[in-house]
Design a protein around this motif. Sequence first.
Motif, short mmCIF file in Angstrom:
data_model
loop_
_atom_site.label_atom_id
_atom_site.label_comp_id
_atom_site.label_asym_id
_atom_site.label_seq_id
_atom_site.Cartn_x
_atom_site.Cartn_y
_atom_site.Cartn_z
N ALA A 180 0.83 -1.21 0.00
CA ALA A 180 0.00 0.00 0.00
C ALA A 180 0.87 1.27 0.00
O ALA A 180 1.95 1.29 0.59
CB ALA A 180 -0.91 0.01 1.23
N TYR A 181 0.39 2.27 -0.71
CA TYR A 181 0.97 3.62 -0.72
C TYR A 181 2.31 3.66 -1.48
O TYR A 181 2.91 2.63 -1.77
CB TYR A 181 1.11 4.18 0.70
CG TYR A 181 -0.11 3.90 1.55
CD1 TYR A 181 -1.37 4.32 1.13
CD2 TYR A 181 -0.01 3.16 2.73
CE1 TYR A 181 -2.51 4.03 1.87
CE2 TYR A 181 -1.14 2.87 3.49
CZ TYR A 181 -2.39 3.31 3.05
OH TYR A 181 -3.52 3.00 3.78
N THR A 182 2.73 4.86 -1.80
CA THR A 182 3.98 5.07 -2.53
C THR A 182 4.99 5.72 -1.60
O THR A 182 4.79 6.84 -1.13
CB THR A 182 3.75 5.98 -3.76
OG1 THR A 182 2.76 5.40 -4.60
CG2 THR A 182 5.05 6.16 -4.55
N PHE A 183 6.08 5.02 -1.34
CA PHE A 183 7.10 5.50 -0.41
C PHE A 183 8.29 6.08 -1.16
O PHE A 183 8.36 6.02 -2.40
CB PHE A 183 7.54 4.35 0.51
CG PHE A 183 6.53 4.05 1.60
CD1 PHE A 183 6.70 4.54 2.88
CD2 PHE A 183 5.40 3.29 1.32
CE1 PHE A 183 5.77 4.28 3.88
CE2 PHE A 183 4.45 3.03 2.30
CZ PHE A 183 4.64 3.52 3.58
N ALA A 184 9.20 6.66 -0.41
CA ALA A 184 10.37 7.31 -1.00
C ALA A 184 11.12 6.35 -1.92
O ALA A 184 11.36 5.19 -1.57
CB ALA A 184 11.30 7.81 0.11
N GLY A 185 11.47 6.84 -3.10
CA GLY A 185 12.23 6.05 -4.05
C GLY A 185 11.40 5.11 -4.89
O GLY A 185 11.96 4.33 -5.68
N GLU A 186 10.08 5.16 -4.77
CA GLU A 186 9.23 4.22 -5.49
C GLU A 186 8.46 4.84 -6.65
O GLU A 186 7.68 4.16 -7.31
CB GLU A 186 8.23 3.58 -4.51
CG GLU A 186 8.89 2.72 -3.45
CD GLU A 186 7.89 2.08 -2.50
OE1 GLU A 186 8.31 1.22 -1.71
OE2 GLU A 186 6.69 2.44 -2.55
N GLY A 187 8.65 6.13 -6.87
CA GLY A 187 7.91 6.77 -7.95
C GLY A 187 7.24 8.04 -7.48
O GLY A 187 7.58 8.59 -6.43
N ASP A 188 6.29 8.52 -8.26
CA ASP A 188 5.62 9.77 -7.93
C ASP A 188 4.80 9.61 -6.66
O ASP A 188 3.94 8.72 -6.57
CB ASP A 188 4.70 10.20 -9.08
CG ASP A 188 5.47 10.56 -10.34
OD1 ASP A 188 6.65 10.95 -10.21
OD2 ASP A 188 4.90 10.44 -11.44
N PRO A 189 5.04 10.48 -5.67
CA PRO A 189 4.30 10.35 -4.41
C PRO A 189 2.88 10.88 -4.53
O PRO A 189 2.53 11.57 -5.49
CB PRO A 189 5.14 11.23 -3.46
CG PRO A 189 5.72 12.28 -4.36
CD PRO A 189 5.99 11.58 -5.67
N PHE A 190 2.07 10.54 -3.55
CA PHE A 190 0.73 11.10 -3.44
C PHE A 190 0.84 12.61 -3.28
O PHE A 190 1.63 13.10 -2.47
CB PHE A 190 0.01 10.48 -2.24
CG PHE A 190 -1.33 11.09 -1.95
CD1 PHE A 190 -2.44 10.71 -2.67
CD2 PHE A 190 -1.48 12.04 -0.95
CE1 PHE A 190 -3.69 11.26 -2.41
CE2 PHE A 190 -2.72 12.60 -0.67
CZ PHE A 190 -3.82 12.21 -1.41
N VAL A 191 0.06 13.38 -4.04
CA VAL A 191 0.13 14.83 -3.97
C VAL A 191 -0.83 15.30 -2.87
O VAL A 191 -2.05 15.19 -3.00
CB VAL A 191 -0.25 15.47 -5.31
CG1 VAL A 191 -0.24 17.00 -5.19
CG2 VAL A 191 0.70 15.02 -6.40
N GLY A 192 -0.24 15.83 -1.80
CA GLY A 192 -1.06 16.25 -0.67
C GLY A 192 -1.00 17.74 -0.41
O GLY A 192 -1.32 18.18 0.70
N VAL A 193 -0.55 18.51 -1.41
CA VAL A 193 -0.49 19.96 -1.24
C VAL A 193 -1.31 20.62 -2.33
O VAL A 193 -1.56 20.05 -3.39
CB VAL A 193 0.97 20.48 -1.28
CG1 VAL A 193 1.78 19.90 -0.13
CG2 VAL A 193 1.64 20.17 -2.61
N LEU A 194 -1.70 21.84 -2.06
CA LEU A 194 -2.50 22.61 -3.02
C LEU A 194 -1.60 23.28 -4.04
O LEU A 194 -0.53 23.79 -3.70
CB LEU A 194 -3.31 23.67 -2.27
CG LEU A 194 -4.40 23.14 -1.34
CD1 LEU A 194 -4.83 24.23 -0.37
CD2 LEU A 194 -5.59 22.64 -2.13
N ALA A 195 -2.03 23.31 -5.29
CA ALA A 195 -1.31 24.06 -6.32
C ALA A 195 -1.52 25.55 -6.10
O ALA A 195 -2.50 25.97 -5.47
CB ALA A 195 -1.80 23.64 -7.70
N GLU A 196 -0.61 26.35 -6.61
CA GLU A 196 -0.72 27.80 -6.50
C GLU A 196 -2.06 28.25 -7.08
O GLU A 196 -2.41 27.94 -8.22
CB GLU A 196 0.43 28.48 -7.25
CG GLU A 196 0.44 29.99 -7.13
CD GLU A 196 0.84 30.48 -5.75
OE1 GLU A 196 0.40 31.56 -5.36
OE2 GLU A 196 1.63 29.77 -5.08
N GLY A 197 -2.83 28.97 -6.27
CA GLY A 197 -4.11 29.48 -6.72
C GLY A 197 -5.27 28.52 -6.58
O GLY A 197 -6.42 28.90 -6.82
#
Length: 213
Positions: A180-197
Amino acid sequence: MSAIRLLVLGAVRQHGRAHGYQVRNDLEYWGAHEWSNAKPGSIYHALKQMAKQDLLHAHEIAPSTAGGPPRTEYEITDRGTEEYFRLLRDALTSYDQKMDMKSAAIGFIVDLPRAEAVALLKERTRRIEEWRAAVTEHYVPEDGPEPLGHIGEIMNLWIHTADAEAEWTLGLIGRIEGGAYTFAGEGDPFVGVLAEGQENPYATADRHPEDDR
């Protein structure tokens, strides 16, 4: 140990560079203002203090053409990265943390390699078992709390809380070991931040003097 340091360092690190309002917006997006001390004043104070401590580097940005004060963008330093991972590892292994610290650590657990995350959580269960063994030297759960009067309910609460947390931690270990889940070094992580605007559906309406800095 204060959760605000881990939360702010983690939020800045996820952006690469972020101004104070971006950090506040992210933490509100995660609901951290509900389950931690991540209120606007605490966030802005933490940013400034950690910049003084060389955990963050403050970049002065020119004001926009529309006017207004110059903004400060923060970037995590090497020392800040070391502090971030120290706080994260301590929070994942220490049983006697407040809920805000535990929650913050789980929110950033995927910044670690998968194998390390599992090892830290297994250490957490070992410490819970060790703590439980110390309590049950003086209190036998099977006998119930009554022999100790109503004070026995305190230890009964401790034992039930520890058992529930151990069960949850073992479940998380199983899910992580199961892929489960994507950890460091395994590819694109889950995006948990807001984009600008990007609009934050969980933002509070409270304004703070530092929001424009």
